[in-house]
Scaffold this active site. Structure first.
Site, PDB file in Angstrom:
ATOM      1  N   ASP A 127      -2.040   2.748  -3.363  1.00 49.15           N
ATOM      2  CA  ASP A 127      -1.037   2.317  -4.336  1.00 49.15           C
ATOM      3  C   ASP A 127      -0.088   3.474  -4.562  1.00 49.15           C
ATOM      4  OD1 ASP A 127       0.139   0.580  -6.333  1.00 49.15           O
ATOM      5  OD2 ASP A 127      -0.693   1.966  -7.810  1.00 49.15           O
ATOM      6  N   GLU A 155       1.238  -1.032  -0.379  1.00 60.75           N
ATOM      7  CA  GLU A 155       2.082  -2.059  -0.972  1.00 60.75           C
ATOM      8  C   GLU A 155       3.481  -1.954  -0.389  1.00 60.75           C
ATOM      9  OE1 GLU A 155       2.777  -3.870  -5.428  1.00 60.75           O
ATOM     10  OE2 GLU A 155       2.109  -1.819  -5.180  1.00 60.75           O
ATOM     11  N   ASP A 171      -3.814   2.288 -11.574  1.00 64.94           N
ATOM     12  CA  ASP A 171      -3.442   2.548 -10.181  1.00 64.94           C
ATOM     13  C   ASP A 171      -4.592   2.298  -9.218  1.00 64.94           C
ATOM     14  OD1 ASP A 171      -0.920   3.242 -11.064  1.00 64.94           O
ATOM     15  OD2 ASP A 171      -1.462   5.349 -11.324  1.00 64.94           O
TER      16      ASP A 171
END
Ligand SMILES: [Zn+2]
Length: 394
Positions: free
Chosen positions: A188, A272, A353
């Protein structure tokens, strides 16, 4: 696969002058191309690529205002024409909805005090022993910091805003797969830190980045106060360029090291797919550009291809911070200020996170098994999805 190898080069004073001439000519050709295409677009006329090239190079050379275009290698001018066509086409396709992704702005004219570059294909350069021969410029000394893996197909000669020169070669490099392992990881991309992994590891931003950025900010303030055209402005601009380079190099070096570690230790890395460019326009702008995410993701992608590992981007519409990674309950969006929360359904306490990274890992695994069921081998599916966007770090 094709990768770029970059080396510092040291042109002699005469060669620097010759290069300045080529940079100037390609800049003019590029800007003339844009102007001509804009004029035709405004008049509702279609103009072919060959016609653009004929007018801004061939015909222009015959006019007194552009006669000096004849003094430089025409390969560089033709490349400038192609660059302008590409930039124009990207903008145009984006305008007409033929291009996916964030909207592309109208291409900007090239400017004198920015980074300058020329692209040369095989007929515009050669390697003469230890030196790089550039057409109509001569044999330039190269600092060979590492060996080229193969004969380069093209080279970009760059003058950075801080006055340093580089040659960036496009070469073919064989993949060197590492023995496989069974670990997989989700990454992330964070705001406070560079990234957080699904293992709970926090990857900080490089230590010296903050300091360099503070100095850069100060230098930019000084630059804005200097009078246009003054010698002090030139000095201030150089200082800004040097600090920019330091920030860039610090960040890139860190991205390479982090990416190598993640790729070496994991069979698959999922990250991501953030429309970083879209986010840039919001209030998050500074911290987003600070973090240098796209640099990190680019490095991971390149190294995964090199070492035979899987890399995939997870669609950015997966609500990765809204779902509990333990039980899968979706309990809605949370403001960025919420760093830690307990799941209302199962009670697990999550770090925002790490939870997102775990969800990314799960989404990556799901995508992979879907691809398997469809009879496509996962790394091929990933390669196909990324083929259009793959770009190795220059
Ligand atoms: Zn839960």
């Amino acid at each position: 696969m094709q990768v770029r190898y970059r080396y510092r080069i040291y042109p002699s004073p005469g060669q620097r002058q010759a290069l300045a001439r080529v940079f100037g000519c390609t800049r003019v050709v590029y800007n003339d191309c844009l102007r001509l295409r804009d004029a035709c677009h405004a008049a509702g006329q279609k103009i072919s690529d060959t016609e653009v090239q004929r007018r801004v190079i061939t015909l222009a050379k015959c006019t007194p205002e552009r006669a000096w275009l004849g003094e430089v290698a025409s390969v560089a001018l033709v490349q400038a024409c192609r660059d302008a066509r590409r930039a124009y086409k990207n903008w145009f396709d984006s305008l007409n909805g033929r291009r996916k992704g964030p909207a592309i702005r109208h291409p900007k004219p090239r400017r004198k005090h920015r980074r300058q570059s020329i692209r040369l294909t095989r007929n515009g350069f050669a390697l003469h022993g230890q030196r790089l021969y550039v057409a109509k410029v001569g044999d330039i000394r190269v600092e060979w910091s590492r060996a080229l893996p193969s004969v380069p197909s093209s080279v970009t000669v760059i003058k950075e805003a801080d006055g340093r020169y580089y040659a960036s070669f496009v070469v073919e490099r064989q993949a060197t797969p590492l023995p496989s392992c069974d670990r997989e990881i989700g990454v992330d991309l964070g705001l406070a830190s560079l990234a957080v992994t699904s293992d709970g590891e926090v990857i900080p931003n490089p230590r010296f980045l903050r300091k360099a950025q503070r100095r850069l900010k100060k230098a930019q303030r000084v630059l804005s106060r200097r009078q246009k055209g003054s010698a002090n402005r030139v000095k201030a601009r150089h200082r800004v360029a040097v600090l920019h380079r330091k920030v860039r190099e610090t960040r890139l070096d860190h991205a390479h090291k982090t990416a190598l570690r993640l790729v070496r230790d994991n069979q698959a890395v999922y990250a991501e797919d953030l429309a970083v460019r879209g986010l840039m326009r919001t209030r998050l702008a500074r911290s987003v550009s600070d973090a240098g995410w796209s640099q990190l993701v680019g490095c991971i992608e390149e190294k995964a291809a090199q070492y035979g590992r899987t890399f995939a981007r997870i669609g950015r519409f997966e609500p990765t911070s809204q779902v509990c990674s333990a039980c899968g309950v979706k309990d809605g969006p949370k403001p960025l200020s919420v760093r830690e929360w307990a799941c209302a359904a199962c009670g697990t306490v999550h770090d925002r996170d790490v939870n997102a990274a775990r969800n990314i890992l799960a989404a990556g695994r799901a995508d992979k098994s879907n691809a398997c069921r469809a009879g496509v081998r996962p790394h091929l599916a990933a390669a196909g999805a990324e083929a259009g966007t793959h770009r190795s770090a220059a």
